[in-house]
Motif scaffolding. Structure first.
Motif, PDB file in Angstrom:
ATOM      1  N   ASP A 743       0.830  -1.200   0.000  1.00 46.22           N
ATOM      2  CA  ASP A 743       0.000   0.000   0.000  1.00 46.22           C
ATOM      3  C   ASP A 743       0.868   1.255   0.000  1.00 46.22           C
ATOM      4  O   ASP A 743       2.109   1.183  -0.066  1.00 46.22           O
ATOM      5  CB  ASP A 743      -0.972  -0.018   1.186  1.00 46.22           C
ATOM      6  N   ASN A 744       0.243   2.416   0.112  1.00 43.28           N
ATOM      7  CA  ASN A 744       0.960   3.699   0.039  1.00 43.28           C
ATOM      8  C   ASN A 744       1.901   3.913   1.212  1.00 43.28           C
ATOM      9  O   ASN A 744       2.811   4.746   1.135  1.00 43.28           O
ATOM     10  CB  ASN A 744      -0.047   4.850  -0.025  1.00 43.28           C
ATOM     11  N   GLU A 745       1.663   3.219   2.325  1.00 44.37           N
ATOM     12  CA  GLU A 745       2.522   3.357   3.495  1.00 44.37           C
ATOM     13  C   GLU A 745       3.548   2.242   3.578  1.00 44.37           C
ATOM     14  O   GLU A 745       4.087   1.964   4.649  1.00 44.37           O
ATOM     15  CB  GLU A 745       1.668   3.396   4.766  1.00 44.37           C
ATOM     16  N   GLU A 746       3.809   1.572   2.443  1.00 45.16           N
ATOM     17  CA  GLU A 746       4.827   0.523   2.337  1.00 45.16           C
ATOM     18  C   GLU A 746       4.496  -0.697   3.195  1.00 45.16           C
ATOM     19  O   GLU A 746       5.395  -1.404   3.646  1.00 45.16           O
ATOM     20  CB  GLU A 746       6.211   1.071   2.729  1.00 45.16           C
ATOM     21  N   VAL A 750      -3.128  -7.965   1.246  1.00 42.77           N
ATOM     22  CA  VAL A 750      -3.724  -8.868   0.261  1.00 42.77           C
ATOM     23  C   VAL A 750      -4.948  -8.165  -0.304  1.00 42.77           C
ATOM     24  O   VAL A 750      -5.718  -7.533   0.429  1.00 42.77           O
ATOM     25  CB  VAL A 750      -4.106 -10.228   0.888  1.00 42.77           C
ATOM     26  N   VAL A 751      -5.082  -8.203  -1.612  1.00 37.38           N
ATOM     27  CA  VAL A 751      -6.161  -7.504  -2.299  1.00 37.38           C
ATOM     28  C   VAL A 751      -7.137  -8.545  -2.859  1.00 37.38           C
ATOM     29  O   VAL A 751      -6.730  -9.443  -3.611  1.00 37.38           O
ATOM     30  CB  VAL A 751      -5.620  -6.630  -3.434  1.00 37.38           C
ATOM     31  N   ILE A 752      -8.399  -8.446  -2.461  1.00 37.44           N
ATOM     32  CA  ILE A 752      -9.467  -9.334  -2.948  1.00 37.44           C
ATOM     33  C   ILE A 752     -10.407  -8.497  -3.784  1.00 37.44           C
ATOM     34  O   ILE A 752     -10.905  -7.465  -3.327  1.00 37.44           O
ATOM     35  CB  ILE A 752     -10.232  -9.984  -1.779  1.00 37.44           C
ATOM     36  N   SER A 753     -10.644  -8.924  -5.025  1.00 36.52           N
ATOM     37  CA  SER A 753     -11.481  -8.168  -5.947  1.00 36.52           C
ATOM     38  C   SER A 753     -12.653  -9.014  -6.405  1.00 36.52           C
ATOM     39  O   SER A 753     -12.490 -10.197  -6.749  1.00 36.52           O
ATOM     40  CB  SER A 753     -10.655  -7.727  -7.151  1.00 36.52           C
ATOM     41  N   VAL A 754     -13.844  -8.408  -6.366  1.00 37.64           N
ATOM     42  CA  VAL A 754     -15.064  -9.033  -6.904  1.00 37.64           C
ATOM     43  C   VAL A 754     -15.571  -8.115  -8.005  1.00 37.64           C
ATOM     44  O   VAL A 754     -15.987  -6.983  -7.735  1.00 37.64           O
ATOM     45  CB  VAL A 754     -16.122  -9.223  -5.807  1.00 37.64           C
ATOM     46  N   VAL A 813     -11.291  -5.286  -1.695  1.00 36.76           N
ATOM     47  CA  VAL A 813     -11.057  -5.407  -0.257  1.00 36.76           C
ATOM     48  C   VAL A 813      -9.546  -5.517  -0.048  1.00 36.76           C
ATOM     49  O   VAL A 813      -8.875  -6.309  -0.713  1.00 36.76           O
ATOM     50  CB  VAL A 813     -11.776  -6.637   0.323  1.00 36.76           C
ATOM     51  N   GLU A 814      -9.005  -4.693   0.867  1.00 33.03           N
ATOM     52  CA  GLU A 814      -7.580  -4.746   1.209  1.00 33.03           C
ATOM     53  C   GLU A 814      -7.448  -5.105   2.679  1.00 33.03           C
ATOM     54  O   GLU A 814      -8.026  -4.435   3.538  1.00 33.03           O
ATOM     55  CB  GLU A 814      -6.912  -3.383   0.939  1.00 33.03           C
ATOM     56  N   LEU A 815      -6.676  -6.192   2.954  1.00 38.11           N
ATOM     57  CA  LEU A 815      -6.450  -6.641   4.326  1.00 38.11           C
ATOM     58  C   LEU A 815      -4.953  -6.671   4.600  1.00 38.11           C
ATOM     59  O   LEU A 815      -4.172  -7.103   3.745  1.00 38.11           O
ATOM     60  CB  LEU A 815      -7.033  -8.035   4.530  1.00 38.11           C
TER      61      LEU A 815
END
Length: 824
Positions: A743-746, A750-754, A813-815
C-alpha cells in the motif's frame, strides 16, 4: 644662430596657439566660448607670425609693411578677447548686438589709425633686429589697447564674486593668464618703445600672449581643472625641488672646483656624474616636497575623513537613519550649502526625499516637491550616466540640446552635483549636493573621493534594505508565533530552551520567563523525550498524540510534531516541537460521533420499523380474516405458510442486525484467503448456474496471511459475490481475484477483488451504498454491504468500489498481511 632661434621660438608659439584654438573648438563646437576663443587664438597666431616676419625682414620696406599689418590683427585680438569675456563663463549665447557693434566699430577705427602713414617716424635694421620709432598714431592705438584690455579685466573681475564652483575657478585661471601676458606685453611693446624709442624687445610681447591663450584654453577645454591654490602648491613643489637639488649641487661644485682643476679631470665626466646625481636625487626630493605640501591642502584631510565616513556608513544598518547620516557626513566633508538624499519608493517608482541637511544644520524636508518622478530629467540623466553629474561640466562638455534642460532642472533644484546610488546597474537613490558655501569649485580630488565613496553608499543602502527586510520578516515571524494557537518550543544543541511562545505557556501552564534559558527538565517528560529524539536524529520528522500534565493537576490531550535542523557545526544544531491542544478537537470528535450515532439510530429505527412492519401487516391481515374463514382449509394453509415465511424474514433481519451491531469475538487465527474465496464460489455455484452466470477465479495470494475471523470474512465476501451475481444479467460473468501488494505506506496487504462486467452504480450513489438499509433492488434489506463494511473494518482493512458503464463494477477489499513469524 641667435636670430634663427628667435624665429623658431616665435613660429613654434604661433603654431601652438593655433593648435590650442583648434583643440578647444573641437571640444564643443556649438559653444559660443569655444568659437570666440578659436577666432581669438587664430588672431594671436597671426600676430605672432607677423612679429616673426618683422624681426626677419630683409628690408626696411618689408618691416614697415609687417608693422602696419600687425595693428589691425592686434585690434581683432583685443575685440575678440572682450567679446569672449562678455560671454565667458556663464552665458551660452553672444553678448547683446549693440555692445558688439560698438566694440568692433572701435576696433575698426583704431585699426585704421594703426594704418596711417605717420604710424612710425623711422625704421632701422640694426643689431640683428628691427628698431622702430613710433609716432602719435601708435600712442593712440596703445591707449586703445590698454583701455580695452583693462575693460576686459574689469568684466572678469566684476563677474568673479557672482560666480561659484568651477566657473569661479575658470575666471581665476583666465585672470591669471591675462595679468601675466598683459604685464609682459605692456612692458615690452608699449613702455619700453616709448621710453627707449625702439622695439628691440617688442617681439617678446606677442610671444608672452601664449600665457593668456594657455590659461584660457585650460579653463575652457580641460575636463577636470584643479583649484588655483592646488596649482600654486604644485608649481611651488617644482620650484622648491629645483632649489633643493640645485643649491647643494652648485655648492658642491664650488667647493670641489679647485680639486677638479688640480686633478685635470675631464669636464664631460664631471658633468655626467653631476647629471646622474641630479637624476637620482630629483625624484625622491620632489616626492617628499610634494607630500609635505599636500598635507597642507584640504583634500589630504578630506581623504581621511571620507575613509572614516565610508567605514561608518557601512556600519549603518538602519534604513531610516542612513539618509540623515549620509547627508551629515557629506556636509561635514565637502561643506556644501545643502545635501539631500533620495531613495526609490518601490510602490510608486518615485524617488522620495529622505533627508535634507542645509548649512544651518537642520534636516528640514521642505523643498520644491516631496519626490522626483521616474521620468524626471535628473533621474533619467543619473540613470544613464551612472556617474557623478556636475552642473558646470554638463554646460561645458555636452551639447546645448542636452545641457540646457538638464542644467535648468538642476538649477531649479539648486543642485551642483548629482551622485547616483546604484545597485546591480539599477538606480535606487540619489544624493543631491548644492554649491560650496565658500563659492569655490569642488576640487577633482574631492569629486574623485566622492565617486569612490558612492559604491560604499550603494552597498550600505542595499545592506540597510536587506536588514530592514530581515527585521520585518523577524517581526512577522514573531507576530505569527504570538498569534499562533499552537505552542512552539525550540531548543539549541545544549538542550536549552530558546523559544517558548504564549500558546505554549497557555497549554502547559508554564510562563516563558520560567522556561527560556532553562534546561529541558522544566517541561513535561513526554515532550522532553520528543525533543531529545528529534535532536538526536535531525533527518526525522515525527508526530505524537498523548496527554501531558499541566500545573494545577489536570491533563490536556495534545498532538506534537517535532523536527530538527542541522547547522555547519554541532553548536548550530537544534530542535523544535509544535504542540496543538486537542481538547476542543476531541470534544468536537465526541460530538460528531454522538451525532453520527444518533443519526444511525434514527436510520436503523426507521429501517427496522419498515422491514418488520411489512411482515406484520401480512400476518395481521390473515389474522383478521381467520375467525370468518377458519373452516376454509386452503385459507388456513396459506395463512400458516405466510406466517412462517414472514417470521423467518423477521428472524433473518434480526440476525443481520445482530451481525451489524454486535462486535465480533476476538478471533486472531490466520485466514487462508484463497480457501475462503473457493468456499464462497462453491456456495454460490448453484445459484450462479441457475442464472446463467459464470464464476471466474484468479487466486494468486500465497505466503503471508491476514489474521481474523474466517467465518465473518466468508460472510462478507459471500455478500459481495451474491450482489454481483444478482446484478449480472444472464450469460454474464463474475471474477474473484486475490493477490499480494504494497500500500501507500509501504505495508504488505492482500487484495481481494469481486468484479462483474455488466452492471453500473451511478456516481451519486457510491457514497451511500455502505449505509444500512440502502438498497438498489426491490426486496433487499440494504444491510448486506453495511455488514461487509463492518466486517472488513474489524479486520483492520478497507473496502472501496469503482464503477464504470463500460467496464462494470468492482469491489476491492484490502487486508493487512502477517508474515509467518507474525510480523507485519
Amino acid at each position: 644662430m641667435y636670430f634663427e632661434l628667435d624665429q623658431v621660438i616665435l613660429v613654434s608659439i604661433s603654431l601652438a596657439t593655433a593648435t590650442l584654438g583648434i583643440v578647444v573648438y573641437h571640444r564643443a563646437p556649438d559653444r559660443v566660448w569655444n568659437r570666440l576663443f578659436t577666432v581669438h587664438a587664430f588672431a594671436v597666431s597671426v600676430w605672432v607670425i607677423l612679429n616673426a616676419l618683422i624681426q626677419s625682414a630683409p628690408t626696411v620696406a618689408d618691416a614697415g609693411l609687417w608693422v602696419r599689418l600687425s595693428h589691425p590683427v592686434v585690434a581683432v585680438v583685443i575685440c575678440t578677447c572682450v567679446d569672449l569675456f562678455w560671454a565667458f563663463p556663464e552665458r551660452v549665447e553672444l553678448a547683446p548686438h549693440l555692445h558688439r557693434y560698438v566694440l568692433y566699430a572701435m576696433g575698426l577705427v583704431f585699426s585704421t589709425v594703426g594704418m596711417l602713414p605717420n604710424l612710425y617716424r623711422s625704421i632701422e635694421l640694426a643689431h640683428g633686429t628691427v628698431i622702430v620709432e613710433y609716432g602719435w598714431p601708435f600712442m593712440a592705438f596703445g591707449l586703445f589697447t590698454v583701455v580695452t584690455l583693462g575693460y576686459a579685466d574689469y568684466v572678469l573681475i566684476r563677474k568673479h564674486p557672482r560666480l561659484s564652483g568651477v566657473q569661479r575657478a575658470q575666471v581665476k585661471y583666465v585672470l591669471t593668464g591675462m595679468i601675466i601676458g598683459q604685464a609682459i606685453a605692456l612692458v615690452t611693446m608699449i613702455l619700453l618703445p616709448l621710453i627707449w624709442d625702439n622695439t628691440y624687445y617688442s617681439r617678446w610681447g606677442s610671444a608672452s600672449y601664449i600665457f593668456v591663450i594657455g590659461f584660457v584654453a585650460y579653463a575652457i577645454a580641460k575636463h577636470r581643472i584643479i583649484r588655483p591654490v592646488t596649482a600654486l602648491y604644485r608649481a611651488s613643489a617644482y620650484l622648491l625641488t629645483g632649489a633643493a637639488v640645485a643649491v647643494p649641487l652648485v655648492a658642491a661644485f664650488t667647493v670641489a672646483r679647485p680639486i677638479l682643476d688640480a686633478s685635470r679631470m675631464s669636464p664631460a665626466l664631471v658633468y655626467a656624474v653631476a647629471g646622474i646625481i641630479l637624476g637620482v636625487l630629483v625624484v625622491p626630493v620632489h616626492q617628499q616636497i610634494r607630500q609635505a605640501l599636500d598635507r597642507g591642502l584640504p583634500h589630504g584631510r578630506v581623504a581621511e575623513a571620507i575613509r572614516q565616513a565610508s567605514d561608518a556608513i557601512l556600519r549603518t544598518l538602519d534604513a531610516e537613519q542612513l539618509p540623515e547620516f549620509l547627508s551629515d557626513t557629506i556636509s561635514g566633508i565637502l561643506y556644501p550649502a545643502h545635501v539631500s538624499v533620495l531613495t526609490k519608493d518601490e510602490a510608486s517608482g518615485n524617488f522620495v526625499y529622505r533627508s535634507r541637511n542645509s548649512a544651518s544644520g537642520n534636516h528640514s524636508l521642505q523643498r520644491v516637491s516631496e519626490s522626483l518622478p521616474p521620468d524626471s530629467i535628473v533621474i533619467q540623466a543619473a540613470s544613464e550616466a551612472r556617474d557623478l553629474l556636475e552642473r558646470s561640466q554638463i554646460m561645458r562638455f555636452h551639447s546645448l540640446e542636452e545641457a540646457k534642460p538638464l542644467v535648468a532642472a538642476m538649477r531649479e533644484l539648486d543642485v551642483e552635483i548629482v551622485a547616483p546610488i546604484l545597485w546591480e546597474d539599477r538606480l535606487i537613490g540619489l544624493v543631491l549636493i548644492g554649491e560650496k558655501l565658500s563659492g569655490d569649485m569642488y576640487a577633482p580630488e574631492e569629486l574623485a573621493m566622492l565617486r569612490n565613496m558612492m559604491p560604499q553608499v550603494s552597498l550600505a543602502a542595499r545592506n540597510a534594505q536587506l536588514y530592514g527586510e530581515v527585521v520585518r520578516i523577524n517581526e512577522y515571524n514573531e507576530n505569527i508565533l504570538l498569534q499562533m494557537k499552537s505552542g512552539v518550543i525550540a531548543i539549541d544543541s545544549d538542550q536549552t530552551i530558546v523559544l517558548f511562545n504564549p500558546a505554549a505557556e497557555e497549554i502547559l501552564g508554564i510562563s516563558a520567563d520560567q522556561a527560556i534559558g532553562q534546561e529541558l527538565d522544566v517541561l513535561p517528560q513526554r515532550i522532553v523525550g520528543c525533543l531529545r529524539e528529534a535532536l538526536g536524529d535531525s533527518a526525522r520528522h515525527s508526530e505524537y498524540h498523548f496527554e501531558v500534565p499541566r500545573r494545577g493537576g489536570d491533563t490536556v490531550p495534545v498532538a506534537c510534531s517535532t523536527t530538527a535542523w542541522a547547522g555547519s557545526s554541532l553548536s548550530q544544531r537544534g530542535a523544535m516541537v509544535v504542540i496543538s491542544d486537542l481538547t476542543i478537537v476531541e470534544e468536537l470528535e465526541r460530538e460528531r460521533q454522538q451525532a453520527e450515532h444518533l443519526a444511525l439510530i434514527r436510520v436503523l429505527s426507521a429501517g427496522m420499523a419498515h422491514e418488520i412492519r411489512n411482515p406484520l401487516v401480512a400476518i395481521r391481515t390473515f389474522a383478521e380474516l381467520l375467525p370468518s374463514r377458519w373452516e376454509d382449509a386452503e385459507f388456513r394453509g396459506n395463512f400458516l405458510a405466510t406466517a412462517q415465511s414472514e417470521i423467518e424474514r423477521i428472524d433473518r433481519l434480526l440476525a443481520d442486525m445482530l451481525m451489524l451491531s454486535k462486535p465480533a469475538d476476538a478471533v486472531t487465527e490466520k485466514i487462508d484467503v484463497n480457501r475462503v474465496c473457493e468456499g464462497v464460489v462453491r456456495a454460490m455455484s448453484a445459484r450462479a448456474e441457475t442464472g446463467g452466470i459464470e464464476l471466474v477465479t484468479e487466486l494468486q495470494s500465497n505466503g503471508r496471511q491476514p489474521v481474523g475471523d474466517e467465518s465473518r470474512l466468508h460472510q462478507a465476501l459471500l455478500n459481495l459475490v451474491t450482489n454481483a451475481v444478482e446484478a449480472e444479467p444472464q450469460s454474464g460473468f463474475v471474477r474473484i481475484t486475490t493477490q499480494e501488494a504494497i500500500d501507500n505506506e509501504e505495508n504488505a496487504i492482500v487484495v481481494i477483488s469481486v468484479h462483474n462486467g455488466n452492471s453500473h452504480i451511478p456516481e451519486g450513489q457510491l457514497e451511500d451504498i455502505f449505509k444500512p438499509f440502502y438498497s438498489r433492488r426491490s426486496g433487499g434489506t440494504g444491510l448486506g454491504l453495511a455488514i461487509c463494511h463492518t466486517i472488513i473494518q474489524e479486520h483492520n482493512g478497507m473496502i472501496r468500489v469503482q464503477s464504470d458503464p463500460d467496464s462494470g463494477t468492482e469491489f476491492v477489499v484490502e487486508l493487512p498481511l502477517k508474515s509467518d513469524n507474525g510480523e507485519s
